[in-house]
Design a protein around this motif. Structure first.
Motif, PDB file in Angstrom:
ATOM      1  N   MET A   1       0.847  -1.177   0.000  1.00 16.03           N
ATOM      2  CA  MET A   1       0.000   0.000   0.000  1.00 16.03           C
ATOM      3  C   MET A   1       0.891   1.238   0.000  1.00 16.03           C
ATOM      4  O   MET A   1       1.931   1.273   0.657  1.00 16.03           O
ATOM      5  CB  MET A   1      -0.914  -0.005   1.227  1.00 16.03           C
ATOM      6  CG  MET A   1      -1.815   1.202   1.294  1.00 16.03           C
ATOM      7  SD  MET A   1      -3.088   1.116   2.577  1.00 16.03           S
ATOM      8  CE  MET A   1      -2.141   1.079   4.058  1.00 16.03           C
TER       9      MET A   1
ATOM     10  N   TYR B   1      -3.970  -1.222  -9.635  1.00 27.68           N
ATOM     11  CA  TYR B   1      -4.128  -0.712  -8.271  1.00 27.68           C
ATOM     12  C   TYR B   1      -5.434   0.055  -8.139  1.00 27.68           C
ATOM     13  O   TYR B   1      -5.977   0.559  -9.122  1.00 27.68           O
ATOM     14  CB  TYR B   1      -2.963   0.227  -7.910  1.00 27.68           C
ATOM     15  CG  TYR B   1      -1.696  -0.527  -7.601  1.00 27.68           C
ATOM     16  CD1 TYR B   1      -1.306  -0.753  -6.286  1.00 27.68           C
ATOM     17  CD2 TYR B   1      -0.911  -1.048  -8.610  1.00 27.68           C
ATOM     18  CE1 TYR B   1      -0.154  -1.473  -5.997  1.00 27.68           C
ATOM     19  CE2 TYR B   1       0.245  -1.775  -8.333  1.00 27.68           C
ATOM     20  CZ  TYR B   1       0.614  -1.979  -7.029  1.00 27.68           C
ATOM     21  OH  TYR B   1       1.738  -2.692  -6.737  1.00 27.68           O
ATOM     22  N   ASP B   2      -5.929   0.127  -6.925  1.00 30.65           N
ATOM     23  CA  ASP B   2      -7.090   0.946  -6.604  1.00 30.65           C
ATOM     24  C   ASP B   2      -6.596   2.248  -5.994  1.00 30.65           C
ATOM     25  O   ASP B   2      -5.677   2.240  -5.160  1.00 30.65           O
ATOM     26  CB  ASP B   2      -8.003   0.233  -5.599  1.00 30.65           C
ATOM     27  CG  ASP B   2      -8.615  -1.035  -6.164  1.00 30.65           C
ATOM     28  OD1 ASP B   2      -8.806  -1.118  -7.389  1.00 30.65           O
ATOM     29  OD2 ASP B   2      -8.908  -1.950  -5.371  1.00 30.65           O
TER      30      ASP B   2
ATOM     31  N   LEU C   1      -0.261   3.299 -12.131  1.00 23.88           N
ATOM     32  CA  LEU C   1      -1.381   2.917 -11.265  1.00 23.88           C
ATOM     33  C   LEU C   1      -2.103   1.647 -11.735  1.00 23.88           C
ATOM     34  O   LEU C   1      -2.948   1.114 -11.008  1.00 23.88           O
ATOM     35  CB  LEU C   1      -2.404   4.055 -11.197  1.00 23.88           C
ATOM     36  CG  LEU C   1      -1.951   5.325 -10.492  1.00 23.88           C
ATOM     37  CD1 LEU C   1      -2.922   6.462 -10.777  1.00 23.88           C
ATOM     38  CD2 LEU C   1      -1.809   5.086  -9.000  1.00 23.88           C
TER      39      LEU C   1
ATOM     40  N   ILE D   1      -3.190   4.123  -2.279  1.00 27.04           N
ATOM     41  CA  ILE D   1      -3.052   3.317  -3.488  1.00 27.04           C
ATOM     42  C   ILE D   1      -2.764   1.896  -3.000  1.00 27.04           C
ATOM     43  O   ILE D   1      -1.800   1.666  -2.284  1.00 27.04           O
ATOM     44  CB  ILE D   1      -1.898   3.827  -4.377  1.00 27.04           C
ATOM     45  CG1 ILE D   1      -2.113   5.280  -4.757  1.00 27.04           C
ATOM     46  CG2 ILE D   1      -1.736   2.935  -5.610  1.00 27.04           C
ATOM     47  CD1 ILE D   1      -0.890   5.941  -5.372  1.00 27.04           C
ATOM     48  N   ARG D   2      -3.629   0.956  -3.388  1.00 29.61           N
ATOM     49  CA  ARG D   2      -3.392  -0.433  -2.949  1.00 29.61           C
ATOM     50  C   ARG D   2      -3.666  -1.370  -4.113  1.00 29.61           C
ATOM     51  O   ARG D   2      -4.469  -1.054  -5.009  1.00 29.61           O
ATOM     52  CB  ARG D   2      -4.208  -0.791  -1.720  1.00 29.61           C
ATOM     53  CG  ARG D   2      -5.680  -0.836  -1.873  1.00 29.61           C
ATOM     54  CD  ARG D   2      -6.386  -1.421  -0.643  1.00 29.61           C
ATOM     55  NE  ARG D   2      -5.908  -0.935   0.624  1.00 29.61           N
ATOM     56  CZ  ARG D   2      -6.560  -0.106   1.437  1.00 29.61           C
ATOM     57  NH1 ARG D   2      -7.743   0.319   1.101  1.00 29.61           N
ATOM     58  NH2 ARG D   2      -6.045   0.271   2.581  1.00 29.61           N
ATOM     59  N   ALA D   3      -2.978  -2.498  -4.089  1.00 26.62           N
ATOM     60  CA  ALA D   3      -3.130  -3.508  -5.131  1.00 26.62           C
ATOM     61  C   ALA D   3      -4.606  -3.883  -5.259  1.00 26.62           C
ATOM     62  O   ALA D   3      -5.281  -4.104  -4.249  1.00 26.62           O
ATOM     63  CB  ALA D   3      -2.278  -4.724  -4.826  1.00 26.62           C
TER      64      ALA D   3
ATOM     65  N   ASP E   1       5.109   0.239  -3.995  1.00 31.76           N
ATOM     66  CA  ASP E   1       4.413  -0.730  -3.144  1.00 31.76           C
ATOM     67  C   ASP E   1       5.376  -1.808  -2.638  1.00 31.76           C
ATOM     68  O   ASP E   1       5.071  -2.992  -2.632  1.00 31.76           O
ATOM     69  CB  ASP E   1       3.234  -1.344  -3.902  1.00 31.76           C
ATOM     70  CG  ASP E   1       2.243  -2.050  -2.986  1.00 31.76           C
ATOM     71  OD1 ASP E   1       2.204  -1.740  -1.779  1.00 31.76           O
ATOM     72  OD2 ASP E   1       1.500  -2.927  -3.490  1.00 31.76           O
TER      73      ASP E   1
END
Length: 123
Positions: A1, A105-106, A102, A119-121, A80
């Motif tokens: 993250m 990623y969300d 990006l 920002i996370r996978a 990340d």
């Protein structure tokens, strides 16, 4: 993250670590630009400082219709928790994170000054 913050200009920002080909590193603050379809833009001074390898010239059409020519360099970014080799476009004064970086990623932004950027996978 990856976490960041919305600055006083209402830009979603994140801090990133870049690595040059001989191991030198530099921390940067980058603005997330969902209208940019590349990986990352970097100021020429940062590219020169890290001695990033030139790949090729390129052209892009900007939102205002102007066509800009710029150089593309090979860059390594800590993303990340993992080192990623990406293309970095030499343009502008402020580093921009684009949609290719990006990808997968969300992105969540609390849109207010001081708001949280996450920002996370993607799942």
């Amino acid at each position: 993250m990856i976490e960041g913050v919305v600055n006083s200009a209402y830009e979603a920002t994140v801090s990133l670590s870049l690595r040059g080909p001989t191991g030198q590193t530099r921390e940067i603050k980058a603005v997330i630009d969902t209208g940019y379809d590349g990986f990352l833009t970097l100021p020429t001074a940062t590219i020169e400082e890290l001695q990033l390898t030139f790949l090729a010239p390129s052209r892009a059409t900007l939102a205002n219709g102007a066509v800009e020519t710029f150089n593309v360099h090979d860059a390594t970014v800590l993303w990340d928790g993992h080192l990623r080799d990406i293309d970095a476009d030499a343009t502008g004064n402020v580093p921009l994170v684009g949609m290719l970086l990006l990808d997968g990623y969300d992105l969540n932004i609390q849109v207010r000054e001081g708001g949280r950027v996450v920002i996370r996978a993607g799942g």
